[in-house]
Design an enzyme around this catalytic site. Structure first.
Site, mmCIF file in Angstrom:
data_model
loop_
_atom_site.group_PDB
_atom_site.id
_atom_site.type_symbol
_atom_site.label_atom_id
_atom_site.label_comp_id
_atom_site.label_asym_id
_atom_site.label_seq_id
_atom_site.Cartn_x
_atom_site.Cartn_y
_atom_site.Cartn_z
ATOM 1 N N ARG A 107 24.242 25.667 65.958
ATOM 2 C CA ARG A 107 23.033 24.946 65.530
ATOM 3 C C ARG A 107 23.027 24.849 64.012
ATOM 4 O O ARG A 107 23.775 25.545 63.327
ATOM 5 C CB ARG A 107 21.770 25.659 66.040
ATOM 6 N N ASP A 160 27.382 32.568 58.579
ATOM 7 C CA ASP A 160 26.659 33.426 59.517
ATOM 8 C C ASP A 160 27.547 34.550 60.039
ATOM 9 O O ASP A 160 28.747 34.351 60.246
ATOM 10 C CB ASP A 160 26.149 32.557 60.687
ATOM 11 N N LEU A 175 34.899 21.684 40.608
ATOM 12 C CA LEU A 175 34.226 21.879 41.907
ATOM 13 C C LEU A 175 32.739 22.090 41.654
ATOM 14 O O LEU A 175 32.358 22.915 40.826
ATOM 15 C CB LEU A 175 34.782 23.112 42.635
ATOM 16 N N TRP A 193 29.050 41.741 61.427
ATOM 17 C CA TRP A 193 30.299 42.293 60.866
ATOM 18 C C TRP A 193 30.060 43.750 60.459
ATOM 19 O O TRP A 193 30.888 44.623 60.719
ATOM 20 C CB TRP A 193 30.729 41.456 59.656
ATOM 21 N N ASN A 245 27.268 38.060 58.883
ATOM 22 C CA ASN A 245 27.436 39.229 58.008
ATOM 23 C C ASN A 245 26.868 40.501 58.646
ATOM 24 O O ASN A 245 27.487 41.561 58.587
ATOM 25 C CB ASN A 245 26.696 39.025 56.676
ATOM 26 N N TRP A 255 12.898 35.114 54.396
ATOM 27 C CA TRP A 255 11.867 36.037 53.884
ATOM 28 C C TRP A 255 11.316 36.899 55.017
ATOM 29 O O TRP A 255 10.742 37.957 54.771
ATOM 30 C CB TRP A 255 10.706 35.260 53.251
ATOM 31 N N HIS A 306 26.658 41.656 53.917
ATOM 32 C CA HIS A 306 26.372 40.610 52.931
ATOM 33 C C HIS A 306 27.294 40.756 51.707
ATOM 34 O O HIS A 306 27.750 39.763 51.147
ATOM 35 C CB HIS A 306 24.911 40.649 52.504
#
Ligand code: FPP
Length: 241
Positions: A183, A16, A127, A21, A18, A65, A33
């Site tokens: 949250r 969270d 990974l 920023w 982006n 969306w 993003h």
């Protein structure tokens, strides 16, 4: 410095911050993003190096969306471009990509990108990188329940857990959320039952290796009791393997 012994098997991240920023730099949100992808690349490399087995990230929620149409289409473009650019390196690094979430509603171009990336990396095992895309925790639970109902199977904690989208990689040990909010926002609701939660005020593009180290150190200091007492946990730890 976190010890290898305490490295979580499975880390999950809500990336969270982006948009903020970018706004702080007077840039369009989509620039945040794009920078978020760079931060994700850094995290993937760090997880590979540290021997984390599973990394699950929240890239696009069922609720995203509702964002402005240009941001939604920008996120789709970023995903397709990032896959085209990064899959060869992920392949070399032993990263297996899996997309978790509803495939309905995604364009043909996006669906093709997801399928190609999954198939190009399917033999990797260093990974497991789960990218939650068009994902919601409630969707995951409802989807698992309806699969069981269709098969006429009983719904129990075990059967439902085994029908969730992350069933093959276990529950997250550590959930990190950046951006200052505290949250879960419909992320891995069922799987989060016993996860340790770590909240960082850093915006996602600023979350670097040092920040990860801080989260891992914090995780290493937690006592995970899974409903038991401290004494029981200590007994278990002292028993020979
Ligand atoms: C939340 O920040 C972030 C997202 C909704 C997108 C996360 C995507 C990335 C990190 C890039 C990787 C993406 C793909 C598609 C692989 P926000 O925009 O809500 O930030 P804000 O709270 O500051 O507005």
């Amino acid at each position: 410095m976190s010890t290898q012994q305490h490295i979580p098997h499975h880390i999950a991240v809500v990336m969270d911050g982006n948009g903020r920023w970018a706004s702080k730099r007077l840039l369009p949100r989509i620039a945040g993003h794009r920078q978020g992808v760079e931060s994700l690349k850094r995290l993937v490399r760090a997880c590979v190096v540290r021997g984390v087995s599973v990394l699950t990230v929240f890239a696009f929620s069922s609720e995203n969306w509702n964002r402005p149409a240009d941001e939604v289409s920008g996120l789709m473009d970023i995903l397709v471009l990032a896959l085209a650019r990064e899959v060869p390196q992920l392949k070399r690094d032993g990263v297996r990509l899996k997309f978790i979430g509803a495939r309905e509603g995604l364009s043909k171009r996006v669906t093709r990108g997801l399928l190609e990336a999954e198939s190009a990396t399917q033999t990797n095992s260093r990974l497991m990188l789960n990218v939650c895309f068009n994902y919601g925790g409630r969707w995951d639970i409802a989807n698992a329940a309806s699969q069981l109902a269709l098969l006429g199977q009983e719904i129990t904690e075990k059967s439902l857990g085994a029908s969730l989208s992350t069933a093959d990689c276990g529950d997250p040990d550590l959930i990190i959320r950046t951006g200052g909010e505290r949250r879960l926002s419909n992320f891995l609701l069922w799987q989060a039952a016993y996860a340790e939660l770590f909240f960082s005020d850093l915006l996602w593009p600023d979350f670097d290796e040092l920040a990860l180290e801080g989260a891992l150190d914090d995780f290493a200091s937690r006592e995970r009791r899974f409903g038991m007492t401290s004494a029981q946990v200590a007994d278990q730890t002292n028993q020979p393997a």
